[in-house]
Design a protein around this motif. Sequence first.
Motif, PDB file in Angstrom:
ATOM      1  N   GLN A  14      -2.895  -0.267  -8.435  1.00 52.68           N
ATOM      2  CA  GLN A  14      -3.009  -1.231  -7.337  1.00 52.68           C
ATOM      3  C   GLN A  14      -1.945  -2.320  -7.419  1.00 52.68           C
ATOM      4  O   GLN A  14      -2.022  -3.307  -6.699  1.00 52.68           O
ATOM      5  CB  GLN A  14      -4.399  -1.877  -7.337  1.00 52.68           C
ATOM      6  N   PRO A  16      -8.062  -3.045  -0.686  1.00 55.67           N
ATOM      7  CA  PRO A  16      -9.454  -2.972  -1.138  1.00 55.67           C
ATOM      8  C   PRO A  16     -10.031  -4.373  -1.327  1.00 55.67           C
ATOM      9  O   PRO A  16      -9.421  -5.224  -1.983  1.00 55.67           O
ATOM     10  CB  PRO A  16      -9.353  -2.219  -2.471  1.00 55.67           C
ATOM     11  N   SER A  22       0.829  -1.205   0.000  1.00 49.50           N
ATOM     12  CA  SER A  22       0.000   0.000   0.000  1.00 49.50           C
ATOM     13  C   SER A  22       0.865   1.257   0.000  1.00 49.50           C
ATOM     14  O   SER A  22       0.566   2.242  -0.683  1.00 49.50           O
ATOM     15  CB  SER A  22      -0.912  -0.012   1.232  1.00 49.50           C
ATOM     16  N   ASN A  32     -13.194  -1.139 -10.841  1.00 47.49           N
ATOM     17  CA  ASN A  32     -12.167  -0.390 -10.141  1.00 47.49           C
ATOM     18  C   ASN A  32     -11.969   0.985 -10.743  1.00 47.49           C
ATOM     19  O   ASN A  32     -11.599   1.926 -10.075  1.00 47.49           O
ATOM     20  CB  ASN A  32     -10.845  -1.166 -10.180  1.00 47.49           C
ATOM     21  N   THR A  35      -0.130  -2.814  -4.060  1.00 44.85           N
ATOM     22  CA  THR A  35      -1.014  -3.454  -3.080  1.00 44.85           C
ATOM     23  C   THR A  35      -1.197  -4.928  -3.400  1.00 44.85           C
ATOM     24  O   THR A  35      -1.112  -5.788  -2.504  1.00 44.85           O
ATOM     25  CB  THR A  35      -2.376  -2.742  -3.057  1.00 44.85           C
ATOM     26  N   HIS A  64     -10.094   4.675   2.700  1.00 41.11           N
ATOM     27  CA  HIS A  64      -8.853   4.396   1.975  1.00 41.11           C
ATOM     28  C   HIS A  64      -8.242   3.109   2.529  1.00 41.11           C
ATOM     29  O   HIS A  64      -7.217   3.145   3.226  1.00 41.11           O
ATOM     30  CB  HIS A  64      -7.884   5.563   2.117  1.00 41.11           C
ATOM     31  N   PRO A  65      -8.857   1.968   2.254  1.00 43.89           N
ATOM     32  CA  PRO A  65      -8.377   0.708   2.831  1.00 43.89           C
ATOM     33  C   PRO A  65      -6.997   0.320   2.314  1.00 43.89           C
ATOM     34  O   PRO A  65      -6.624   0.635   1.178  1.00 43.89           O
ATOM     35  CB  PRO A  65      -9.434  -0.310   2.386  1.00 43.89           C
ATOM     36  N   THR A  71     -14.412   3.146  -9.033  1.00 43.29           N
ATOM     37  CA  THR A  71     -14.153   3.481  -7.635  1.00 43.29           C
ATOM     38  C   THR A  71     -12.893   4.317  -7.474  1.00 43.29           C
ATOM     39  O   THR A  71     -12.644   4.848  -6.412  1.00 43.29           O
ATOM     40  CB  THR A  71     -14.000   2.196  -6.791  1.00 43.29           C
ATOM     41  N   ASP A  72     -12.059   4.417  -8.538  1.00 38.97           N
ATOM     42  CA  ASP A  72     -10.832   5.199  -8.456  1.00 38.97           C
ATOM     43  C   ASP A  72     -11.188   6.664  -8.679  1.00 38.97           C
ATOM     44  O   ASP A  72     -11.498   7.077  -9.792  1.00 38.97           O
ATOM     45  CB  ASP A  72      -9.834   4.711  -9.510  1.00 38.97           C
ATOM     46  N   GLU A  92     -12.383  -5.438  -3.126  1.00 33.36           N
ATOM     47  CA  GLU A  92     -12.678  -5.868  -4.493  1.00 33.36           C
ATOM     48  C   GLU A  92     -11.462  -6.541  -5.129  1.00 33.36           C
ATOM     49  O   GLU A  92     -11.602  -7.350  -6.050  1.00 33.36           O
ATOM     50  CB  GLU A  92     -13.127  -4.685  -5.353  1.00 33.36           C
ATOM     51  N   GLN A 115     -11.331  -2.938   6.414  1.00 29.77           N
ATOM     52  CA  GLN A 115     -11.141  -2.769   4.974  1.00 29.77           C
ATOM     53  C   GLN A 115     -12.462  -2.515   4.258  1.00 29.77           C
ATOM     54  O   GLN A 115     -12.518  -1.791   3.254  1.00 29.77           O
ATOM     55  CB  GLN A 115     -10.455  -4.007   4.378  1.00 29.77           C
TER      56      GLN A 115
END
Length: 411
Positions: free
Chosen positions: A324, A192, A6, A395, A327, A188-189, A398-399, A194, A183
């Motif tokens: 991502q 994420p 992250s 994604n 992450t 801001h996990p 969601t971004d 998903e 999460q």
Amino acid sequence: MLSAGSLSDRIGARRAFGFGLAVFIAASAACGLAPNLPVLVAARLIQGAGAAAMMPAGLALIREAYGDPVKRGRAVALWAVGGAIASAAGPVAGGAASLISWRMIFFINLPVGAAAFVLMAFTACSRTRPVPFDIPGQISAVIAMGALTFTAIEAGSAGFGAPRVWCAALLTVAAATAFVRIQARGRHPMVPLELLRRRTVVISCATGFAFMVGFYGLVFVFSIYLQQQRGLSALATGAAFVPMTVLSGFINPLSARAAERFGARVPIAFGLFLMTAGLIALAAVPAATPTWALALLMLPVGMGGPLAMPPTTALLVNSVPAGQTGTASGVFNTSRQIGGALAVAVFGALIADQVHVLTGVRTSLLLAAAVVAAAALAACFLRPAAADKEADVPNQRTDTRTPHTMKEPGP
């Protein structure tokens, strides 16, 4: 590694890699200069933190450097060669260095780290994503994984009925539940959720877990068995693993070509099934089998693991959005490290009885074979990277980053 992945996405892969490398080098020097065991253990803790920052950032740097998935897959295979060479050279070089002083196994890292710093000057700056860091998620994840490892270690020595084992197990469940809730509800996990709903990510993590259980579990149990039961020196024990690890170095680059020709699923599943066969064969050999024969029987494991892991890593990197990658790499490498930690804990308990060491070795190898076989079956359900790209669409929604939030760090 979860937080490091992250962090890599937040501050940039290049900066995160450089920070981790600096910490690792400094901690290696501290390990080599440690005057006593407590200082050595503390320095090792810091060294592990530096290494944890480097691993996810390294894969993220590869993602940034290679836009073409085919070239990226080949780059990942070459990246894996570095690990294979280290695996081959490590036991022998470590055994030889320990003849001079155990401190030399840490001082070896200093010139290698310095060379890596020089090479970093030729890498481009990475993009950043300035969002708050998920402190509660990190704390709950560390507690969950630490308690899980403690449970496995203590269950082997004290038994599953011991109160401290039950307490650690309950703490594992509670911390893991808290992590998932954090999460799911956080803005801001750190990981994420998903990301964990993607089939490719889940199977890749399972493959990484199984690989560590099988490959490094084998190295762990045979290192102890060959030295304590057969009386081999550290150098001779390391030499027994050289054929397997050298073969790994040759197979790693070929795995990318195999994935290009047959798709990633074929080399991954075939490699894992080959590892399974090798582990079962080693568990079934008679006690009087000579060491050179054991070294030859390790070859299927040395061939199968490297055949499976580079395509797995490349498939994971290709299946997630670029923002991502760090992450996803952190999750992947965390699953690998959990596999290695649990293998050492469980297998260490099985071979702790000096009277029945061989029985413990065989049981450990059969358990490893079962884990690897399960991952091989799961790998048969992997989708091609192109089919998994459709998972990027949600994604993208969601971004919420806008172009002005994507900053280039200074030199």
